[in-house]
Design a protein around this motif. Structure first.
Motif, short mmCIF file in Angstrom:
data_model
loop_
_atom_site.label_atom_id
_atom_site.label_comp_id
_atom_site.label_asym_id
_atom_site.label_seq_id
_atom_site.Cartn_x
_atom_site.Cartn_y
_atom_site.Cartn_z
N GLY A 143 33.80 -22.87 36.73
CA GLY A 143 34.87 -22.81 37.82
C GLY A 143 34.82 -21.22 38.10
O GLY A 143 33.88 -20.75 38.67
N LYS A 144 36.02 -20.85 38.00
CA LYS A 144 36.30 -19.29 38.33
C LYS A 144 35.75 -18.40 37.36
O LYS A 144 35.74 -17.09 37.63
N LEU A 145 35.50 -18.91 36.20
CA LEU A 145 35.15 -17.96 34.93
C LEU A 145 33.64 -17.69 34.89
O LEU A 145 32.81 -18.47 35.50
N ARG A 146 33.19 -16.54 34.35
CA ARG A 146 31.74 -16.36 34.00
C ARG A 146 31.52 -16.51 32.53
O ARG A 146 32.38 -15.90 31.77
N ILE A 147 30.49 -17.21 32.17
CA ILE A 147 30.19 -17.30 30.79
C ILE A 147 28.92 -16.30 30.76
O ILE A 147 28.05 -16.44 31.25
N VAL A 148 29.30 -15.33 29.50
CA VAL A 148 28.24 -14.46 29.47
C VAL A 148 27.81 -14.20 28.27
O VAL A 148 28.42 -14.74 27.17
N ARG A 149 26.39 -13.93 28.06
CA ARG A 149 25.68 -13.77 26.83
C ARG A 149 25.17 -12.50 26.53
O ARG A 149 24.02 -12.25 26.80
N PRO A 150 25.93 -11.39 25.90
CA PRO A 150 25.58 -9.88 26.04
C PRO A 150 24.30 -9.81 25.21
O PRO A 150 23.61 -8.77 25.42
N LEU A 151 24.09 -10.79 24.11
CA LEU A 151 22.99 -10.53 22.98
C LEU A 151 21.95 -11.13 23.53
O LEU A 151 20.82 -11.28 22.77
N ILE A 152 21.83 -11.92 24.68
CA ILE A 152 20.62 -12.84 24.97
C ILE A 152 19.30 -12.16 24.83
O ILE A 152 18.09 -12.69 24.83
N GLY A 153 19.13 -10.66 25.02
CA GLY A 153 18.14 -9.94 24.97
C GLY A 153 17.67 -9.42 23.72
O GLY A 153 16.83 -8.77 23.34
N CYS A 154 18.53 -9.73 22.55
CA CYS A 154 18.46 -9.16 21.39
C CYS A 154 17.86 -10.22 20.26
O CYS A 154 18.34 -11.38 20.47
N THR A 155 16.96 -9.83 19.36
CA THR A 155 16.29 -10.89 18.54
C THR A 155 17.57 -10.85 17.34
O THR A 155 18.52 -10.06 17.16
N ARG A 156 17.47 -11.83 16.66
CA ARG A 156 18.27 -12.17 15.39
C ARG A 156 17.99 -11.00 14.52
O ARG A 156 18.93 -10.67 13.75
N GLU A 157 16.95 -10.47 14.39
CA GLU A 157 16.34 -9.31 13.43
C GLU A 157 17.20 -8.27 13.86
O GLU A 157 17.82 -7.52 13.01
N GLU A 195 4.41 -19.71 14.79
CA GLU A 195 4.43 -18.14 14.49
C GLU A 195 3.35 -17.90 13.66
O GLU A 195 2.36 -16.83 13.92
N ASN A 196 3.07 -18.71 12.42
CA ASN A 196 2.16 -18.39 11.49
C ASN A 196 0.80 -19.03 11.76
O ASN A 196 -0.10 -18.51 11.39
N GLU A 197 0.41 -19.98 12.41
CA GLU A 197 -0.57 -20.59 12.50
C GLU A 197 -1.32 -20.56 13.99
O GLU A 197 -2.51 -20.88 14.18
N PHE A 198 -0.09 -20.24 14.95
CA PHE A 198 -0.83 -20.20 16.28
C PHE A 198 -0.53 -18.76 17.06
O PHE A 198 -1.59 -18.18 17.74
N ASN A 199 0.72 -18.13 17.16
CA ASN A 199 0.89 -17.08 17.70
C ASN A 199 2.09 -16.43 17.39
O ASN A 199 3.27 -16.88 17.44
N PRO A 200 1.96 -15.26 16.61
CA PRO A 200 3.02 -14.55 16.23
C PRO A 200 4.10 -13.96 17.37
O PRO A 200 5.36 -13.73 16.95
N GLN A 201 3.72 -14.24 18.77
CA GLN A 201 4.62 -13.68 19.67
C GLN A 201 5.17 -14.97 20.55
O GLN A 201 5.72 -14.93 21.72
N VAL A 202 5.27 -16.12 19.87
CA VAL A 202 5.66 -17.35 20.58
C VAL A 202 7.04 -17.21 20.95
O VAL A 202 7.38 -17.74 22.01
N ARG A 203 8.05 -16.49 20.19
CA ARG A 203 9.42 -16.45 20.67
C ARG A 203 9.47 -15.50 21.83
O ARG A 203 10.14 -15.95 22.76
N LYS A 204 8.74 -14.40 21.81
CA LYS A 204 8.84 -13.74 23.24
C LYS A 204 8.52 -14.44 24.30
O LYS A 204 8.74 -14.15 25.39
#
Length: 313
Positions: A143-157, A195-204
């Motif tokens: 609607g007239k609101l913005r839904i924002v995700r300030p941490l979307i570029g940050c990993t859980r670590e 990550e362990n069996e195919f690609n450690p960068q899969v999340r990235k």
């Protein structure tokens, strides 16, 4: 995400991600010229845990000078909806209503890059087009609101490092460990194995895929909007599309126009899958007549030269 003077409603569950987000926004509020209010949503599913979580959010809100509202929103589960999707829809409805009452311009949620990777992988497994693969948008309109995700570029670590540095102790939702939920199985099993069996960068790489798909989606949305204005007529709660003109367009653009038509008619396309868009496109691109009933009492009728989209009463 933010503009000077914004009132921001911060959705805080008491868990690591949302707690870190509230901490960061509190530290930046003067610099960004923001007025903050926190909201905790209680769905009534975990009474004992919810009581502790709400108490933690209220205590930190008092320490940090951020008013806190506790919203009680029982989940209304539809016949075909999962508990997760029903809770999410109920939560956003409650947050949007509160944001309207306090005249907020934005709602901030604590999604991280890990959430993004999980979402994209889940949609790959279920089958999805560009919109689904674009994942969680950093900013979207409600609607007239913005839904924002300030941490979307940050990993859980990174989130956990911030919490440790600040001496913050979030509460962990035990339901996030339950294998009954698809997202939990992706988070706690499939992604780790990949990550362990195919690609450690899969999340990235999954997050990069989402970003690339958003760029394509943005272009397609602009083209669809331009074409929609040329071929659509909105009257009496119906959308009429010129089949003759739209048949000439590529399938991807046709489906984007159909998606826009459905959004204009009912405000949301939640519950629609690729098979529904293919069904609509078949009616649009075909030469004969026909009809189809779709999610949310939505109906499409192919007539001579026209596709009529409407809501059943």
């Amino acid at each position: 995400m933010f503009r000077p003077g914004d009132r921001v409603l911060v959705a805080v569950s008491g868990g690591p991600d949302s707690l870190a987000m509230l901490s960061v926004l509190t530290a930046l509020r003067k610099e960004l010229k923001l007025t903050l209010r926190a909201a905790y949503v209680d769905h009534g599913l975990r009474p004992a845990a919810a009581k502790k979580e709400a108490a933690l959010v209220k205590r930190l809100g008092k320490e940090w000078g951020v008013p806190v509202t506790v919203l009680r929103r029982p989940v209304r589960k539809g016949k075909k909806d999962s508990l997760e999707s029903s809770a999410r829809e109920t939560r956003y409805e409650g947050l949007a209503a509160l944001a309207g009452r306090i005249r907020a311009q934005a709602i901030a949620t604590g999604h991280t890059a890990d959430d993004q990777a999980e979402t994209v992988l889940m949609r790959i497994l279920r089958g999805s087009g560009i919109t689904g693969l674009a994942g969680i948008p950093p900013v979207r309109a409600l609607g007239k609101l913005r839904i924002v995700r300030p941490l979307i570029g940050c990993t859980r670590e990174q989130v956990m490092e911030h919490l440790r540095a600040g001496g913050l102790h979030p509460l962990l939702d035990r339901s996030n460990l339950s294998p009954r939920f698809v997202r939990n199985r992706i988070r706690n099993d499939l992604l780790i194995r990949l990550e362990n069996e195919f690609n450690p960068q899969v999340r990235k790489h999954l997050c990069q895929l989402a970003e690339l798909m958003r760029e394509d989606q943005d272009w397609m949305a602009r083209e669809a909007g331009r074409r929609f204005r040329q071929v659509a007529r909105l009257r009496a709660g119906k959308v009429r599309l010129n089949r003759t003109l739209l048949r000439k367009e590529p399938p991807g653009l046709r489906r984007a126009v159909l998606r826009l038509a459905a959004q204009r008619l009912q405000g949301s396309v939640q519950g629609f899958s690729l098979k529904h868009w293919e069904m609509l496109d078949g009616l649009l691109a075909g030469r004969g007549t026909g009809a189809a009933d779709l999610p949310h009492r939505f109906r499409a009728e192919a007539r001579e030269g026209t596709l009529v989209l409407s809501r059943l009463c």
